[in-house]
Design a protein around this motif. Sequence first.
Motif, PDB file in Angstrom:
ATOM      1  N   ILE A  83       0.790  -1.121   0.015  1.00  0.00           N
ATOM      2  CA  ILE A  83       0.016   0.056   0.081  1.00  0.00           C
ATOM      3  C   ILE A  83       1.074   0.951   0.003  1.00  0.00           C
ATOM      4  O   ILE A  83       0.761   2.163  -0.737  1.00  0.00           O
ATOM      5  CB  ILE A  83      -0.960  -0.147   1.239  1.00  0.00           C
ATOM      6  N   ASP A  84       1.932   1.027   0.783  1.00  0.00           N
ATOM      7  CA  ASP A  84       2.778   2.437   0.947  1.00  0.00           C
ATOM      8  C   ASP A  84       3.806   2.666  -0.409  1.00  0.00           C
ATOM      9  O   ASP A  84       4.158   3.785  -0.832  1.00  0.00           O
ATOM     10  CB  ASP A  84       3.756   2.402   2.065  1.00  0.00           C
ATOM     11  N   ASN A  85       3.969   1.229  -1.133  1.00  0.00           N
ATOM     12  CA  ASN A  85       4.818   1.412  -2.014  1.00  0.00           C
ATOM     13  C   ASN A  85       4.245   0.476  -3.455  1.00  0.00           C
ATOM     14  O   ASN A  85       4.469  -0.617  -3.509  1.00  0.00           O
ATOM     15  CB  ASN A  85       6.013   0.642  -1.839  1.00  0.00           C
ATOM     16  N   PRO A  86       3.177   0.996  -3.961  1.00  0.00           N
ATOM     17  CA  PRO A  86       2.446   0.324  -4.768  1.00  0.00           C
ATOM     18  C   PRO A  86       3.150  -0.345  -6.081  1.00  0.00           C
ATOM     19  O   PRO A  86       2.671  -1.435  -6.713  1.00  0.00           O
ATOM     20  CB  PRO A  86       1.170   1.243  -5.276  1.00  0.00           C
ATOM     21  N   LYS A  87       4.237   0.094  -6.323  1.00  0.00           N
ATOM     22  CA  LYS A  87       4.941  -0.229  -7.446  1.00  0.00           C
ATOM     23  C   LYS A  87       5.535  -1.723  -7.154  1.00  0.00           C
ATOM     24  O   LYS A  87       6.048  -2.558  -7.979  1.00  0.00           O
ATOM     25  CB  LYS A  87       5.896   0.424  -8.062  1.00  0.00           C
ATOM     26  N   LEU A  88       5.418  -2.147  -5.679  1.00  0.00           N
ATOM     27  CA  LEU A  88       5.720  -3.446  -5.445  1.00  0.00           C
ATOM     28  C   LEU A  88       4.844  -4.454  -5.709  1.00  0.00           C
ATOM     29  O   LEU A  88       5.071  -5.876  -5.779  1.00  0.00           O
ATOM     30  CB  LEU A  88       5.826  -3.443  -3.764  1.00  0.00           C
ATOM     31  N   ILE A  89       3.734  -4.230  -6.114  1.00  0.00           N
ATOM     32  CA  ILE A  89       2.624  -5.239  -6.560  1.00  0.00           C
ATOM     33  C   ILE A  89       3.073  -5.717  -7.782  1.00  0.00           C
ATOM     34  O   ILE A  89       3.131  -4.975  -8.792  1.00  0.00           O
ATOM     35  CB  ILE A  89       1.435  -4.263  -6.575  1.00  0.00           C
ATOM     36  N   GLU A  90       3.002  -6.985  -7.913  1.00  0.00           N
ATOM     37  CA  GLU A  90       3.256  -7.759  -9.079  1.00  0.00           C
ATOM     38  C   GLU A  90       2.210  -7.156 -10.104  1.00  0.00           C
ATOM     39  O   GLU A  90       0.845  -7.085  -9.757  1.00  0.00           O
ATOM     40  CB  GLU A  90       3.048  -9.080  -8.845  1.00  0.00           C
ATOM     41  N   ARG A  91       2.257  -7.432 -11.228  1.00  0.00           N
ATOM     42  CA  ARG A  91       1.555  -6.971 -12.458  1.00  0.00           C
ATOM     43  C   ARG A  91       1.639  -7.718 -13.732  1.00  0.00           C
ATOM     44  O   ARG A  91       2.767  -8.390 -13.977  1.00  0.00           O
ATOM     45  CB  ARG A  91       1.450  -5.375 -12.557  1.00  0.00           C
ATOM     46  N   PRO A  92       0.525  -7.799 -14.433  1.00  0.00           N
ATOM     47  CA  PRO A  92      -0.537  -7.293 -14.131  1.00  0.00           C
ATOM     48  C   PRO A  92      -1.553  -8.429 -13.644  1.00  0.00           C
ATOM     49  O   PRO A  92      -1.225  -9.704 -13.568  1.00  0.00           O
ATOM     50  CB  PRO A  92      -1.279  -7.208 -15.832  1.00  0.00           C
ATOM     51  N   ILE A  93      -2.558  -7.973 -12.724  1.00  0.00           N
ATOM     52  CA  ILE A  93      -3.545  -8.709 -12.125  1.00  0.00           C
ATOM     53  C   ILE A  93      -4.895  -8.693 -12.752  1.00  0.00           C
ATOM     54  O   ILE A  93      -5.213  -7.659 -13.121  1.00  0.00           O
ATOM     55  CB  ILE A  93      -3.619  -8.381 -10.803  1.00  0.00           C
ATOM     56  N   ILE A  94      -5.088  -9.681 -13.128  1.00  0.00           N
ATOM     57  CA  ILE A  94      -6.457 -10.114 -13.979  1.00  0.00           C
ATOM     58  C   ILE A  94      -7.655 -10.532 -12.950  1.00  0.00           C
ATOM     59  O   ILE A  94      -7.380 -11.913 -12.556  1.00  0.00           O
ATOM     60  CB  ILE A  94      -6.521 -10.692 -15.263  1.00  0.00           C
ATOM     61  N   VAL A  95      -8.816 -10.020 -12.929  1.00  0.00           N
ATOM     62  CA  VAL A  95      -9.736 -10.484 -12.106  1.00  0.00           C
ATOM     63  C   VAL A  95     -11.136 -10.746 -12.917  1.00  0.00           C
ATOM     64  O   VAL A  95     -11.385  -9.847 -13.702  1.00  0.00           O
ATOM     65  CB  VAL A  95     -10.148  -9.603 -10.907  1.00  0.00           C
ATOM     66  N   ASN A  96     -11.726 -12.054 -12.819  1.00  0.00           N
ATOM     67  CA  ASN A  96     -12.785 -12.329 -13.531  1.00  0.00           C
ATOM     68  C   ASN A  96     -13.808 -13.039 -12.178  1.00  0.00           C
ATOM     69  O   ASN A  96     -13.464 -14.171 -12.103  1.00  0.00           O
ATOM     70  CB  ASN A  96     -12.608 -12.972 -14.501  1.00  0.00           C
ATOM     71  N   GLY A  97     -14.660 -12.316 -11.755  1.00  0.00           N
ATOM     72  CA  GLY A  97     -15.694 -12.708 -10.825  1.00  0.00           C
ATOM     73  C   GLY A  97     -14.786 -13.102  -9.563  1.00  0.00           C
ATOM     74  O   GLY A  97     -14.088 -12.423  -9.052  1.00  0.00           O
ATOM     75  N   ASP A  98     -14.824 -14.309  -9.015  1.00  0.00           N
ATOM     76  CA  ASP A  98     -14.194 -14.713  -7.844  1.00  0.00           C
ATOM     77  C   ASP A  98     -12.603 -15.361  -8.262  1.00  0.00           C
ATOM     78  O   ASP A  98     -12.391 -16.106  -7.377  1.00  0.00           O
ATOM     79  CB  ASP A  98     -15.000 -15.611  -7.006  1.00  0.00           C
ATOM     80  N   LYS A  99     -12.277 -15.174  -9.191  1.00  0.00           N
ATOM     81  CA  LYS A  99     -11.103 -15.708  -9.693  1.00  0.00           C
ATOM     82  C   LYS A  99     -10.197 -14.443 -10.219  1.00  0.00           C
ATOM     83  O   LYS A  99     -10.415 -13.586 -10.652  1.00  0.00           O
ATOM     84  CB  LYS A  99     -11.200 -16.579 -11.032  1.00  0.00           C
TER      85      LYS A  99
END
Length: 113
Positions: A83-99
């Motif tokens: 949260i403090d450093n969002p570039k730490l979040i792996e990408r891209p994340i794809i969300v479809n419903g509950d997956k």
Amino acid sequence: MITIYHNSRCSKSREGVCFLENTKEDFQVVNYLENIPTKDELKELLRKLNISPIDLVRKKESIWISDYKNKNLSDDEIIQAMIDNPKLIERPIIVNGDKAVIARPTERINEIL
């Protein structure tokens, strides 16, 4: 509705957007560097991805190496670091419903369509 957590500076993230455009599916783009996920949103993403917080961290980022690597962090502390450093979040994340998937390689998107 499909959602992609996107960083426009990342080639893999751009490939994910292009992939979704070619599927003709409706999707929304979340620029997570500007619209930083909340703690609850990150926990929900982790649940959908079925991974632990450390598995969502980009461990080669300089901020991770300088500030967090080799520290014994709790899951909540790792989430807070993202949260403090969002570039730490792996990408891209794809969300479809509950997956959800981390689309590396891009073809992993097919797993949730």
